[in-house]
Design an enzyme around this catalytic site. Structure first.
Site, PDB file in Angstrom:
ATOM      1  N   HIS A  56      -2.204  21.639 -22.793  1.00 18.39           N
ATOM      2  CA  HIS A  56      -2.721  22.976 -23.078  1.00 18.39           C
ATOM      3  C   HIS A  56      -3.225  23.607 -21.792  1.00 18.39           C
ATOM      4  O   HIS A  56      -3.879  22.925 -21.013  1.00 18.39           O
ATOM      5  CB  HIS A  56      -3.873  22.879 -24.089  1.00 18.39           C
ATOM      6  CG  HIS A  56      -4.521  24.208 -24.362  1.00 18.39           C
ATOM      7  ND1 HIS A  56      -3.930  25.155 -25.160  1.00 18.39           N
ATOM      8  CD2 HIS A  56      -5.691  24.733 -23.921  1.00 18.39           C
ATOM      9  CE1 HIS A  56      -4.714  26.221 -25.211  1.00 18.39           C
ATOM     10  NE2 HIS A  56      -5.796  25.993 -24.460  1.00 18.39           N
ATOM     11  N   ARG A  71      39.445  28.705  -3.345  1.00 19.68           N
ATOM     12  CA  ARG A  71      38.425  29.656  -2.870  1.00 19.68           C
ATOM     13  C   ARG A  71      37.943  29.279  -1.478  1.00 19.68           C
ATOM     14  O   ARG A  71      38.063  28.116  -1.081  1.00 19.68           O
ATOM     15  CB  ARG A  71      37.188  29.550  -3.763  1.00 19.68           C
ATOM     16  CG  ARG A  71      37.111  30.479  -4.901  1.00 19.68           C
ATOM     17  CD  ARG A  71      35.814  30.166  -5.645  1.00 19.68           C
ATOM     18  NE  ARG A  71      36.004  30.328  -7.062  1.00 19.68           N
ATOM     19  CZ  ARG A  71      35.894  31.486  -7.698  1.00 19.68           C
ATOM     20  NH1 ARG A  71      35.548  32.559  -7.051  1.00 19.68           N
ATOM     21  NH2 ARG A  71      36.121  31.554  -8.993  1.00 19.68           N
TER      22      ARG A  71
HETATM   23  C1  LIG Z   1      28.942  36.176 -14.986  1.00 17.95           C
HETATM   24  C2  LIG Z   1      28.943  34.768 -15.520  1.00 17.95           C
HETATM   25  C3  LIG Z   1      27.744  34.159 -15.790  1.00 17.95           C
HETATM   26  C4  LIG Z   1      27.723  32.861 -16.277  1.00 17.95           C
HETATM   27  N1  LIG Z   1      26.514  32.290 -16.530  1.00 17.95           N
HETATM   28  C5  LIG Z   1      26.480  31.030 -16.996  1.00 17.95           C
HETATM   29  C6  LIG Z   1      25.238  30.393 -17.220  1.00 17.95           C
HETATM   30  O1  LIG Z   1      24.180  30.967 -16.983  1.00 17.95           O
HETATM   31  N2  LIG Z   1      25.242  29.135 -17.680  1.00 17.95           N
HETATM   32  C7  LIG Z   1      26.408  28.462 -17.959  1.00 17.95           C
HETATM   33  O2  LIG Z   1      26.351  27.314 -18.398  1.00 17.95           O
HETATM   34  N3  LIG Z   1      27.604  29.037 -17.741  1.00 17.95           N
HETATM   35  C8  LIG Z   1      27.666  30.296 -17.272  1.00 17.95           C
HETATM   36  N4  LIG Z   1      28.874  30.869 -17.013  1.00 17.95           N
HETATM   37  C9  LIG Z   1      30.097  30.084 -17.299  1.00 17.95           C
HETATM   38  C10 LIG Z   1      30.374  29.067 -16.185  1.00 17.95           C
HETATM   39  O3  LIG Z   1      30.487  29.740 -14.964  1.00 17.95           O
HETATM   40  C11 LIG Z   1      31.637  28.276 -16.491  1.00 17.95           C
HETATM   41  O4  LIG Z   1      31.536  27.700 -17.774  1.00 17.95           O
HETATM   42  C12 LIG Z   1      31.829  27.160 -15.470  1.00 17.95           C
HETATM   43  O5  LIG Z   1      31.921  27.677 -14.174  1.00 17.95           O
HETATM   44  C13 LIG Z   1      33.089  26.366 -15.784  1.00 17.95           C
HETATM   45  O6  LIG Z   1      33.243  25.372 -14.853  1.00 17.95           O
HETATM   46  P1  LIG Z   1      34.671  24.771 -14.493  1.00 17.95           P
HETATM   47  O7  LIG Z   1      34.423  23.710 -13.481  1.00 17.95           O
HETATM   48  O8  LIG Z   1      35.408  24.411 -15.706  1.00 17.95           O
HETATM   49  O9  LIG Z   1      35.507  25.977 -13.828  1.00 17.95           O
HETATM   50  P2  LIG Z   1      35.194  27.056 -12.705  1.00 17.95           P
HETATM   51  O10 LIG Z   1      33.758  27.124 -12.379  1.00 17.95           O
HETATM   52  O11 LIG Z   1      35.867  28.289 -13.153  1.00 17.95           O
HETATM   53  O12 LIG Z   1      35.899  26.477 -11.410  1.00 17.95           O
HETATM   54  C14 LIG Z   1      37.284  26.335 -11.321  1.00 17.95           C
HETATM   55  C15 LIG Z   1      37.682  26.360  -9.854  1.00 17.95           C
HETATM   56  O13 LIG Z   1      39.032  25.936  -9.766  1.00 17.95           O
HETATM   57  C16 LIG Z   1      39.673  26.663  -8.737  1.00 17.95           C
HETATM   58  N5  LIG Z   1      41.100  26.601  -8.994  1.00 17.95           N
HETATM   59  C17 LIG Z   1      41.760  27.029 -10.103  1.00 17.95           C
HETATM   60  N6  LIG Z   1      43.073  26.756 -10.006  1.00 17.95           N
HETATM   61  C18 LIG Z   1      43.236  26.166  -8.799  1.00 17.95           C
HETATM   62  C19 LIG Z   1      44.382  25.664  -8.110  1.00 17.95           C
HETATM   63  N7  LIG Z   1      45.600  25.692  -8.647  1.00 17.95           N
HETATM   64  N8  LIG Z   1      44.210  25.129  -6.880  1.00 17.95           N
HETATM   65  C20 LIG Z   1      42.961  25.096  -6.309  1.00 17.95           C
HETATM   66  N9  LIG Z   1      41.862  25.553  -6.913  1.00 17.95           N
HETATM   67  C21 LIG Z   1      41.993  26.072  -8.139  1.00 17.95           C
HETATM   68  C22 LIG Z   1      39.072  28.054  -8.863  1.00 17.95           C
HETATM   69  O14 LIG Z   1      39.195  28.747  -7.639  1.00 17.95           O
HETATM   70  C23 LIG Z   1      37.620  27.740  -9.218  1.00 17.95           C
HETATM   71  O15 LIG Z   1      36.823  27.711  -8.057  1.00 17.95           O
HETATM   72  C24 LIG Z   1      28.941  32.157 -16.500  1.00 17.95           C
HETATM   73  C25 LIG Z   1      30.161  32.770 -16.201  1.00 17.95           C
HETATM   74  C26 LIG Z   1      30.173  34.057 -15.714  1.00 17.95           C
HETATM   75  C27 LIG Z   1      31.489  34.690 -15.392  1.00 17.95           C
END
Ligand SMILES: Cc1cc2nc3c(=O)[nH]c(=O)nc-3n(C[C@H](O)[C@H](O)[C@H](O)COP(=O)(O)OP(=O)(O)OC[C@H]3O[C@@H](n4cnc5c(N)ncnc54)[C@H](O)[C@@H]3O)c2cc1C
Length: 462
Positions: A441, A35
């Protein structure tokens, strides 16, 4: 070619937290992120933008519904949609910029581009190959759709498109009554859309304590959201800028349609592992497409680990963060542990819903004898003053020992209040431990104490 102790693929809450912890523990770290900005789904198109929109639309609701009764008179604000989106984007920018600052502070290299793993110990980004003793996959997840539903991110959108619509839809159909659908459905209902939520199951928010889910549905209905439950969506057709959602009611197989300007598909998310080269590596996956790991987040391939939405468990930012920290500490030779029994779940609607641990349903399934302590926010002075008396706190304790097994809160600041219970559960506390702790409180947290008192000899203000 550069060489690192750890290369992490993905800069979401799992990846960036893992990177910072690795750096703090003395490792040379790089993060690959495709990204334009850091922070992953959460900061760019998930938790943070959705909360900005929930906040702005809640302020509008307060101005429209509660200002006059507090003696605050005058014209209610009108919505400048472009400005609201700009506020949301600025919030994203502040947060993603913050992660960039933390990377610099911790001397973490950002390898910009999409990464793949040609073999253990190597990560390819563009034409460059980098070496690493350990590789951590934190590639996150993407929205999943339904057969017969084609997402174009304009008329038929996922949460990503729903956070940047060209205009506020007159009619919004949300497919899926889970957290994301209800949060974004609430935003648009407050902004004036007619919102209908279509859900396959007979209740909203699957997995939530059933009593809380029923109360939650009542409150959302009062706010104007309509629910069609037990309905299997058959497909969505788009003509011009209008959509028609066809569904069948599961009870009698009758077919129905709903017209919409926008359809939000909120039927869940699936791991995103495209382009990593996992097949060629022989990576073991679950039948739900998640990377299989052991308790230390190691995959079946030596030197490759995985965390966050890409592996099993709830798809939550704080779960990903905790795994990121634990994975880093494990790489440093420590013995960390994530307690999956105490991961809170929060829905940031108004009122909020906060849950942790067992529900009445899971306890019944296990045949675990339990007691319930409940307290309504109507009995809490602060909540009454703030027009926040709807909802209650419910604590579930072991019938014999009083040890807290779970808690469910629907009401003001539930997402913050739940953490008092989380800490108590981490310490193996009894409800009496909370009940004997002096609470200031007037605060909402007194309702938590009263529910704890209700597990014993009784709440005072009920
Ligand atoms: C609308 C919405 C609201 C949400 N609200 C909440 C909330 O309020 N509270 C909560 O706890 N969770 C919430 N979530 C869930 C939360 O966003 C995810 O659980 C969290 O982001 C997961 O984190 P992660 O690090 O596993 O992956 P991600 O945040 O998905 O990050 C993965 C990153 O890896 C990158 N990537 C993938 N493959 C590659 C590659 N091959 N090379 C380079 N880069 C790569 C992607 O571009 C991405 O930026 C929400 C999700 C959505 C969609």
């Amino acid at each position: 070619m550069s060489s690192y102790d750890v290369i992490i693929i993905g800069a979401g809450p799992g990846g960036y937290v893992c990177a910072i912890r690795c750096a703090q523990l003395g490792m040379k770290v790089a993060v690959v992120e495709g990204r334009e900005t850091l922070g992953g789904t959460c900061l760019n198109v998930g938790c943070i933008p959705s909360k900005a929109m929930l906040h702005a639309s809640h302020m509008l609701h307060e101005a429209e519904h509660n200002f006059a009764s507090m003696g605050l008179k005058g014209k209610a604000p009108s919505v400048d949609w472009k400005q609201m989106l700009a506020y949301k984007d600025e919030t994203i920018g502040q947060n993603t910029g913050g992660i960039e600052f933390l990377f610099k502070k911790n001397k973490i290299d950002w390898l910009k581009g999409w990464g793949s793993i040609p073999e253990a110990g190597k990560v390819k980004v563009g034409d460059d190959i980098h070496e690493a003793r350990h590789i951590v996959i934190a590639s996150g997840s993407e929205a999943s759709s339904l057969p017969g539903v084609k997402v174009d991110e304009k008329t038929v959108v996922t949460s990503t498109g729903a956070l940047e619509l060209g205009k506020i839809p007159k009619k919004l159909v949300v497919i899926g009554a889970g957290v994301i659908g209800l949060e974004l459905g609430s935003v648009y209902a407050r902004l004036g859309s007619e919102v209908t939520v279509v859900e396959f199951l007979d209740a909203i928010t699957p997995g939530m304590d059933a009593e809380i889910a029923r109360q939650f549905q009542k409150m959302l209905t009062k706010q104007g959201l309509k629910f069609t439950l037990g309905a299997a969506v058959q497909g969505v057709t788009v003509k011009g800028a209008k959509a028609t959602v066809t569904y069948k009611l599961r009870k009698d197989d009758s077919e129905h349609t709903l017209a919409a300007d926008t359809v939000l598909v909120a039927t869940g998310r699936k791991p995103y592992v495209e382009g990593l080269g996992l097949d060629a590596l022989g990576m073991e996956m679950t039948d739900r497409g998640q990377i299989k790991t052991d308790a230390k987040y190691a995959t079946n391939i030596a030197g490759i680990y995985a965390i966050g939405d890409a592996i099993e468990g709830p798809m939550l930012a704080h779960k990903a963060e905790d795994e990121g920290m634990a994975c880093a500490e494990g790489l440093a030779g420590q013995h960390p542990h994530v307690n999956y029994g105490v991961i809170p779940g929060v829905i940031y609607t108004h009122p909020e819903v906060g849950s942790v641990g067992e529900t009445e349903q899971t306890l019944k399934e296990k045949g675990h004898a339990y007691k319930v302590g409940k307290f309504p926010f109507m009995g809490n002075a602060r909540a009454k003053a703030n027009f926040a008396g709807d909802g209650f706190v419910k604590i579930l304790v072991d019938a014999a020992t009083d040890r807290i097994l779970g808690a469910h809160i629907i009401g003001p600041m539930a997402g913050d209040l739940i953490h008092e219970i989380c800490v108590a559960m981490e310490f193996g506390a009894a409800a009496e431990d909370i009940a004997r702790t002096c609470h200031a409180h007037p605060t909402y947290s007194e309702a938590v104490r009263e529910a704890a008192l209700a597990c014993g000899d009784g709440a005072i203000h009920a």
